[in-house]
Design a protein around this motif. Structure first.
Motif, PDB file in Angstrom:
ATOM      1  N   ASP A 131       0.811  -1.222   0.000  1.00 45.49           N
ATOM      2  CA  ASP A 131       0.000   0.000   0.000  1.00 45.49           C
ATOM      3  C   ASP A 131       0.841   1.267   0.000  1.00 45.49           C
ATOM      4  O   ASP A 131       0.383   2.324  -0.439  1.00 45.49           O
ATOM      5  N   THR A 132       2.084   1.181   0.531  1.00 48.46           N
ATOM      6  CA  THR A 132       2.902   2.391   0.710  1.00 48.46           C
ATOM      7  C   THR A 132       4.282   2.214   0.064  1.00 48.46           C
ATOM      8  O   THR A 132       5.290   2.613   0.631  1.00 48.46           O
ATOM      9  N   TRP A 133       4.302   1.628  -1.116  1.00 46.43           N
ATOM     10  CA  TRP A 133       5.565   1.330  -1.777  1.00 46.43           C
ATOM     11  C   TRP A 133       6.403   2.577  -2.011  1.00 46.43           C
ATOM     12  O   TRP A 133       7.628   2.561  -1.846  1.00 46.43           O
ATOM     13  N   ASP A 134       5.801   3.688  -2.370  1.00 48.45           N
ATOM     14  CA  ASP A 134       6.565   4.904  -2.660  1.00 48.45           C
ATOM     15  C   ASP A 134       7.367   5.365  -1.445  1.00 48.45           C
ATOM     16  O   ASP A 134       8.469   5.902  -1.591  1.00 48.45           O
ATOM     17  N   GLU A 135       6.819   5.156  -0.242  1.00 49.19           N
ATOM     18  CA  GLU A 135       7.538   5.539   0.974  1.00 49.19           C
ATOM     19  C   GLU A 135       8.557   4.477   1.385  1.00 49.19           C
ATOM     20  O   GLU A 135       9.532   4.774   2.084  1.00 49.19           O
ATOM     21  N   GLN A 136       8.347   3.229   0.978  1.00 42.85           N
ATOM     22  CA  GLN A 136       9.187   2.124   1.448  1.00 42.85           C
ATOM     23  C   GLN A 136      10.413   1.884   0.572  1.00 42.85           C
ATOM     24  O   GLN A 136      11.438   1.384   1.062  1.00 42.85           O
ATOM     25  N   ARG A 137      10.354   2.251  -0.689  1.00 41.07           N
ATOM     26  CA  ARG A 137      11.396   1.842  -1.647  1.00 41.07           C
ATOM     27  C   ARG A 137      12.770   2.401  -1.290  1.00 41.07           C
ATOM     28  O   ARG A 137      13.794   1.774  -1.615  1.00 41.07           O
ATOM     29  N   SER A 138      12.821   3.530  -0.588  1.00 43.21           N
ATOM     30  CA  SER A 138      14.125   4.099  -0.205  1.00 43.21           C
ATOM     31  C   SER A 138      14.844   3.240   0.825  1.00 43.21           C
ATOM     32  O   SER A 138      16.045   3.430   1.062  1.00 43.21           O
TER      33      SER A 138
END
Length: 563
Positions: A131-138
């Protein structure tokens, strides 16, 4: 050590040679029941099915693809995804290729993802349903190669779907010894940083084989529903291993919005939930049918069975033979409420370090307890009342932390659980709290909060409760209101809490009696860091955020304080 008597207890033995590992067990069903349905995944409202043969083909192709990465045997490969069909397939492909799986909670922050990937030395990461890939990818280190699963998410990485078309199915599996490390499960962490619990193939085989035998579900085709995090030991041990070892079908949930619909479609025969889920189920039932009306209908002989069956079907429990609660304490009153609907919830007890295999209400049930020790589980208590357990599937240890391992496993192989409890004459265990959850009031008295919290949760207006008291003379209760409670006026809540206190306080020791209930402004959730991904309260985080306010709330001189 105090050694209680357990009628069913046996001497510890080495794991019996059950011992087909999960890959061998899956391959058995793949060969003998190739057309049976293994996975059912809802996608855009439609159910996609994989038979054992179809799933096996994808798993074997992915195992071949993993072989092209040139990793040394027994490398760590991680999975970051919500529950889905590809989670099961990725886990089996990792093992089939001769490696060790490292599951990550799909709600982990980037910082925690990085910490675990670096600590575990994971070489590859499967990126799936998030659900929150954009925040997790870093949080993914530069040296970790990724495989995206485009069925659920768009990533810049090579995809599962393309890799399985580019490689032939693996025909010769890696050799997996029973004592080889199968997985490193990082605890969700109610306190401190996650710890990597090491479990072997023999441990998984032992726990699920024994469990299915006593559930009488070894060979019959079962229906499982997977929605609690597969990174959590209970879901992994019961649902994933249960499906694979019994040759059954597992259904998944598409989203939180479709959860009820998906569960009603699945109608599992074995169903696991945590206490928060059971409380939410009751709320939904009472929204549709208020308690007075339900009570009236259940008294009418000709209507009673129809009402019970309709509710169970709508919940998704019409075919459930075994209904289980675990991961956190559950109020006896909630269990008794569901029993009136002929839903027998069997409370269980276990932890990651013992593969969730310790106690269960089986075959008989005694509400308010977590049941009796499973066969081959030895139990004792330390001098300070800490529960200690021992059986053949106790963890191999904490990854890269021998000192911490030594601190929780005794010289004679018992696991120090950190929990306190008492055992009655029939062998039923009642948990009385965590050793480290005790707090001391200003009066110098130690208070064990867990039993008090469970009594508070008997009030249907209370959804969550945390009893605290450091720095003040008497304990207070921090609470979140349930949906029913939120619909009431402040005056009604005051009367509700006052009634609860009038029933509870007289049976507590003087120094345990609650001075006030503080209704918190915000619910405690995984997102705001107050709950673990398995929905257990992070008491330390709650204390950290509110400790300075305790004296002010205490001095308010009101039964109910609104934050």
């Amino acid at each position: 050590m105090f050694e209680p008597r357990f009628p069913r207890q046996k001497a510890i033995t080495k794991p019996k040679p059950y011992s087909m590992n999960p890959v061998q067990q899956f391959s058995h069903w793949e060969a003998t029941t190739p057309g049976a349905t293994f996975l059912q995944q809802p996608l855009a409202g439609q159910w996609k099915k994989w038979t054992y043969k179809e799933a096996g083909d994808e798993i074997r192709r992915m195992a071949t693809a993993l072989g092209t990465y040139g990793l040394p045997p027994k490398s760590k490969i991680a999975i970051l995804s919500k529950n889905c069909a590809h989670w099961f397939m990725a886990d089996l492909a990792i093992w089939m290729a001769g490696h060790i799986s490292v599951p990550l909670y799909a709600t982990f922050t980037a910082a925690t993802i990085r910490q675990i990937l670096e600590h575990s030395e994971s070489k590859i990461l499967f990126v799936g349903k998030l659900d929150t890939w954009d925040e997790q990818r870093s949080g993914i280190p530069d040296n970790v190669q990724c495989i995206g699963i485009s069925t659920y998410i768009s990533t810049p990485y090579p995809t599962w779907e393309s890799l399985v078309t580019q490689h032939a199915p693996l025909t010769t599996f890696a050799s997996l010894g029973s004592d080889d490390l199968a997985t490193i499960m990082y605890t969700s962490g109610t306190t401190g940083n996650p710890k990597g619990v090491m479990a072997t193939f023999a441990s998984f085989a032992y726990v699920i084989t024994e469990g299915l035998k006593h559930l009488e579900a070894e060979n019959g085709k079962q229906r499982f529903f997977s929605y609690l995090p597969l990174s959590h030991v209970a879901e992994r041990s019961l649902v994933e291993m249960g499906t694979i070892y019994s040759g059954s079908t597992v259904y998944f949930s598409e989203s939180l919005q479709t959860f009820s619909e998906n569960l009603a479609h699945a109608q599992p025969t074995i169903f696991l939930a945590v206490p928060r889920i059971w409380a939410k189920f009751r709320e939904k039932i009472l929204e549709a049918m208020p308690q007075p009306k339900l009570d009236r209908l259940l008294k009418i002989p000709l209507v009673r069975a129809l009402i019970k069956n309709a509710i169970k079907k709508k919940l998704g429990l019409a075919k459930a033979n075994w209904v289980i609660s675990g991961a956190a304490p559950i109020a006896a009153e909630l269990l008794e409420w569901f029993q009136r609907l002929d839903v027998t919830i069997r409370d269980t007890y276990g932890m990651t370090e013992n593969l969730a295999y310790s106690h269960v209400n089986l075959p008989s049930v005694k509400y308010g307890t977590v049941g009796k020790a499973w066969p081959d589980v030895n139990v004792r208590f330390s001098e300070n009342g800490e529960l200690q357990v021992k059986h053949p599937a106790i963890m191999k240890g904490y990854y890269k932390d021998p000192e911490l391992t030594q601190s929780v496993i005794t010289d004679d192989g018992y696991l120090r659980t950190g929990d306190k409890g008492i055992v009655d004459d029939e062998g039923f265990l009642t948990l009385t709290g965590r050793v480290k959850d005790q707090f001391k009031t200003d009066k110098g008295k130690f208070v064990n909060p867990t039993p008090i919290e469970l009594q508070l949760l008997r009030n249907p207006d209370i959804d969550q409760a945390c009893v605290v008291g450091m720095g003040i003379p008497q304990p207070i209760a921090l609470i979140n209101l349930s949906a029913a409670g939120k619909s009431k006026s402040r005056e009604a809540i005051l009367e509700s809490i006052r009634q609860t206190f009038s029933e509870l306080n007289p049976v507590l020791e003087t120094y345990e009696r609650l001075e006030a209930a503080v209704v918190m402004r915000d619910d405690w959730t995984v997102e705001n860091g107050m709950l673990t991904p398995s929905l257990k309260l992070k008491r330390n985080e709650l204390e950290k955020a509110n400790l300075s306010k305790y004296p002010e709330w205490y001095k308010t001189n009101s039964v109910v304080v609104w934050e």
